[in-house]
Design a protein around this motif. Structure first.
Motif, PDB file in Angstrom:
ATOM      1  N   PHE A 104      65.446 -45.876 -81.198  1.00 21.75           N
ATOM      2  CA  PHE A 104      65.991 -46.758 -81.265  1.00 21.75           C
ATOM      3  C   PHE A 104      65.203 -47.992 -80.302  1.00 21.75           C
ATOM      4  CE2 PHE A 104      69.247 -49.918 -78.273  1.00 21.75           C
ATOM      5  CZ  PHE A 104      69.842 -50.196 -79.659  1.00 21.75           C
ATOM      6  N   ILE A 105      64.399 -47.547 -79.712  1.00 23.16           N
ATOM      7  CA  ILE A 105      63.520 -48.695 -78.673  1.00 23.16           C
ATOM      8  C   ILE A 105      62.819 -48.832 -79.911  1.00 23.16           C
ATOM      9  CG2 ILE A 105      61.978 -48.773 -77.329  1.00 23.16           C
ATOM     10  CD1 ILE A 105      63.427 -47.272 -75.817  1.00 23.16           C
ATOM     11  N   ILE A 106      62.299 -48.571 -80.752  1.00 20.23           N
ATOM     12  CA  ILE A 106      61.173 -48.159 -81.702  1.00 20.23           C
ATOM     13  C   ILE A 106      61.894 -49.265 -82.634  1.00 20.23           C
ATOM     14  CG2 ILE A 106      59.687 -47.728 -83.926  1.00 20.23           C
ATOM     15  CD1 ILE A 106      58.958 -45.450 -81.664  1.00 20.23           C
ATOM     16  N   PHE A 107      63.041 -49.375 -83.525  1.00 20.77           N
ATOM     17  CA  PHE A 107      63.765 -50.105 -83.920  1.00 20.77           C
ATOM     18  C   PHE A 107      63.772 -52.034 -83.664  1.00 20.77           C
ATOM     19  CE2 PHE A 107      67.030 -51.189 -86.873  1.00 20.77           C
ATOM     20  CZ  PHE A 107      66.606 -51.446 -88.574  1.00 20.77           C
ATOM     21  N   GLY A 108      64.625 -51.152 -82.201  1.00 21.85           N
ATOM     22  CA  GLY A 108      65.100 -52.238 -81.846  1.00 21.85           C
ATOM     23  C   GLY A 108      63.633 -54.172 -81.517  1.00 21.85           C
ATOM     24  N   SER A 181      54.583 -39.125 -86.091  1.00 21.47           N
ATOM     25  CA  SER A 181      55.066 -40.121 -86.023  1.00 21.47           C
ATOM     26  C   SER A 181      54.652 -41.362 -86.063  1.00 21.47           C
ATOM     27  CB  SER A 181      55.567 -39.714 -83.945  1.00 21.47           C
ATOM     28  OG  SER A 181      55.785 -38.095 -84.159  1.00 21.47           O
ATOM     29  N   ILE A 182      53.733 -41.224 -86.712  1.00 19.02           N
ATOM     30  CA  ILE A 182      52.866 -42.820 -86.350  1.00 19.02           C
ATOM     31  C   ILE A 182      53.640 -43.662 -88.461  1.00 19.02           C
ATOM     32  CG2 ILE A 182      50.953 -43.831 -86.882  1.00 19.02           C
ATOM     33  CD1 ILE A 182      49.458 -43.030 -85.138  1.00 19.02           C
ATOM     34  N   GLY A 183      53.785 -42.207 -88.946  1.00 16.89           N
ATOM     35  CA  GLY A 183      54.037 -42.749 -89.972  1.00 16.89           C
ATOM     36  C   GLY A 183      55.640 -43.185 -90.078  1.00 16.89           C
ATOM     37  N   THR A 184      56.307 -42.422 -89.336  1.00 18.24           N
ATOM     38  CA  THR A 184      58.015 -42.703 -89.394  1.00 18.24           C
ATOM     39  C   THR A 184      58.414 -43.636 -88.293  1.00 18.24           C
ATOM     40  OG1 THR A 184      58.249 -40.606 -89.390  1.00 18.24           O
ATOM     41  CG2 THR A 184      60.250 -41.790 -87.807  1.00 18.24           C
ATOM     42  N   ALA A 185      57.253 -43.956 -87.601  1.00 18.27           N
ATOM     43  CA  ALA A 185      57.557 -45.291 -86.583  1.00 18.27           C
ATOM     44  C   ALA A 185      56.774 -46.394 -87.732  1.00 18.27           C
ATOM     45  CB  ALA A 185      56.417 -45.133 -85.357  1.00 18.27           C
ATOM     46  N   TYR A 186      56.213 -46.141 -89.238  1.00 20.61           N
ATOM     47  CA  TYR A 186      55.596 -47.399 -89.537  1.00 20.61           C
ATOM     48  C   TYR A 186      57.131 -48.022 -90.176  1.00 20.61           C
ATOM     49  CZ  TYR A 186      54.237 -49.540 -93.857  1.00 20.61           C
ATOM     50  OH  TYR A 186      54.074 -50.407 -95.006  1.00 20.61           O
ATOM     51  N   VAL A 187      57.744 -47.153 -90.820  1.00 25.74           N
ATOM     52  CA  VAL A 187      58.996 -46.921 -91.884  1.00 25.74           C
ATOM     53  C   VAL A 187      59.730 -47.656 -90.727  1.00 25.74           C
ATOM     54  CG1 VAL A 187      60.947 -46.318 -92.943  1.00 25.74           C
ATOM     55  CG2 VAL A 187      58.403 -45.397 -93.144  1.00 25.74           C
ATOM     56  N   LEU A 188      60.430 -47.473 -89.904  1.00 24.66           N
ATOM     57  CA  LEU A 188      61.107 -47.634 -89.009  1.00 24.66           C
ATOM     58  C   LEU A 188      60.678 -49.419 -88.479  1.00 24.66           C
ATOM     59  CD1 LEU A 188      61.468 -44.841 -86.669  1.00 24.66           C
ATOM     60  CD2 LEU A 188      63.018 -45.839 -87.913  1.00 24.66           C
ATOM     61  N   PHE A 189      59.935 -49.804 -88.128  1.00 22.84           N
ATOM     62  CA  PHE A 189      59.203 -50.977 -87.901  1.00 22.84           C
ATOM     63  C   PHE A 189      59.600 -51.818 -88.931  1.00 22.84           C
ATOM     64  CE2 PHE A 189      57.364 -50.528 -83.884  1.00 22.84           C
ATOM     65  CZ  PHE A 189      57.227 -51.807 -83.536  1.00 22.84           C
ATOM     66  N   SER A 190      59.348 -51.079 -90.334  1.00 23.82           N
ATOM     67  CA  SER A 190      59.789 -52.369 -91.567  1.00 23.82           C
ATOM     68  C   SER A 190      60.643 -53.200 -91.935  1.00 23.82           C
ATOM     69  CB  SER A 190      58.873 -51.185 -92.652  1.00 23.82           C
ATOM     70  OG  SER A 190      57.658 -50.985 -92.506  1.00 23.82           O
ATOM     71  N   ASN A 191      61.594 -51.591 -91.382  1.00 19.52           N
ATOM     72  CA  ASN A 191      63.427 -51.789 -91.765  1.00 19.52           C
ATOM     73  C   ASN A 191      63.221 -52.551 -90.492  1.00 19.52           C
ATOM     74  OD1 ASN A 191      64.907 -50.097 -94.342  1.00 19.52           O
ATOM     75  ND2 ASN A 191      63.192 -48.652 -93.081  1.00 19.52           N
TER      76      ASN A 191
END
Length: 327
Positions: A104-108, A181-191
């Motif tokens: 949630f923090i990454i997405f926020g 986790s970098i791959g998923t963090a990228y998707v979260l950041f994009s969205n």
């Protein structure tokens, strides 16, 4: 260590395991697997230092019972699917609530970046949202219906298309965890950046409230569950980066299985979000109080199922195990 000291040191633990296994207590699969690993470790120690002892026979029997409970071929109950979402998954997910917080923090943070970028650079909106979407929305704003894009197409067609696309996004967020986790963090950041830019677009046109009333009808569940799918990807990605006491391969297999279970849990919620977007969001002229109730109810459903309910079940399960240990 002398056998008597070994038994004294572990006796209470073994008795608790025996009762938990023998009395069919409501134990999560992961906790049961943890019991089995510890039992086999004690069994291996006893085989090395106390061969042909009664302690060895006892541990061998107990480990066999645990093995049978985990791997035994038994007929699945008719309500297996219900029990998965009602009990098994919430108990399982409790251990990953901190990972959900990090997700949630990454997405926020990504949303904040999207908002700041869109406020300071008008071209950023077109870069992120695309010229086609921006032009169509501007045209709808001029017509007096800024969220008309949600009213296009048939209800059933929209429902199916939206649901399938959202599930695809969830599995992409999970699958990208295979490159850590970098791959998923990228998707979260994009969205996240896209969401921040999207809401800022309506803010700059003075339509933030009207747009929010419509978009968050389905977006509350949709965005929340994408974040949860991102949590699944982080679980798999972290298993590669931080294997702990497992081999990296064993840790990855465990993380991939756990992440997949989290993604599967989101499917019913994506169906709900798709239904709302396909059949309800198009009625953007509904009263504010009704939209507020739907949005609040959606948020309460997600918070309860993924945060509050697992905590409640975990505490009940701990009390049950504690009572077993003291009786």
């Amino acid at each position: 260590m002398r056998e008597a000291a070994f038994v004294k040191q572990n006796k209470e633990k073994w008795i608790a395991y025996e009762k938990a296994i023998g009395e069919n207590l409501n134990i999560s699969p992961d906790r049961l697997a943890d019991y089995y690993i510890k039992l086999t470790n004690d069994l291996a120690y006893a085989q090395t230092y106390y061969p042909e002892s009664k302690t060895l026979l006892y541990l061998n029997s107990l480990a066999s019972q645990a093995h049978q409970k985990i791997y035994g071929n038994k007929r699945e109950s008719k309500n297996r699917i219900v029990s998965f979402w009602k009990t098994e998954f919430p108990l399982f997910f409790y251990q990953y609530q901190r990972t959900l917080l990090y997700t949630f923090i990454i997405f926020g943070m990504a949303c904040c970046i999207g908002i700041i970028s869109a406020l300071n650079d008008a071209s950023f909106l077109r870069l992120i949202l695309g010229d086609s979407y921006v032009n169509e929305t501007l045209n709808n704003i001029n017509k007096g219906d800024p969220t008309a894009i949600y009213k296009s197409g048939s209800m059933v067609g929209s429902f199916l298309g939206i649901t399938i696309n959202n599930i695809r996004v969830a599995f992409v967020a999970y699958a990208f965890g295979v490159i850590t986790s970098i791959g998923t963090a990228y998707v979260l950041f994009s969205n996240g950046i896209m969401l921040g830019a999207f809401m800022t677009f309506f803010y700059t046109k003075g339509l933030l409230f009207e747009a929010s009333k419509t978009v968050w009808l389905h977006g509350t569940i949709e965005i929340s569950v994408i974040v949860i799918a991102g949590c699944a990807g982080l679980v798999m990605g972290n298993s590669i980066l931080f294997p702990k006491t497992f081999s990296r391969r064993a840790s990855f297999m465990k993380g991939a299985k756990s992440g997949l279970k989290i993604v599967v849990s989101t499917i019913p919620f994506f169906i709900i979000a798709g239904f709302i977007e396909g059949f309800i969001t198009r009625y953007s002229n509904m009263p504010v109080w009704l939209a507020g109730i739907l949005i609040f109810s959606s948020l309460a459903l997600i918070v309860f199922y993924y945060i509050i309910y697992p905590i409640i079940l975990h505490k009940l399960n701990e009390r049950q195990i504690h009572r077993t240990q003291t009786t």
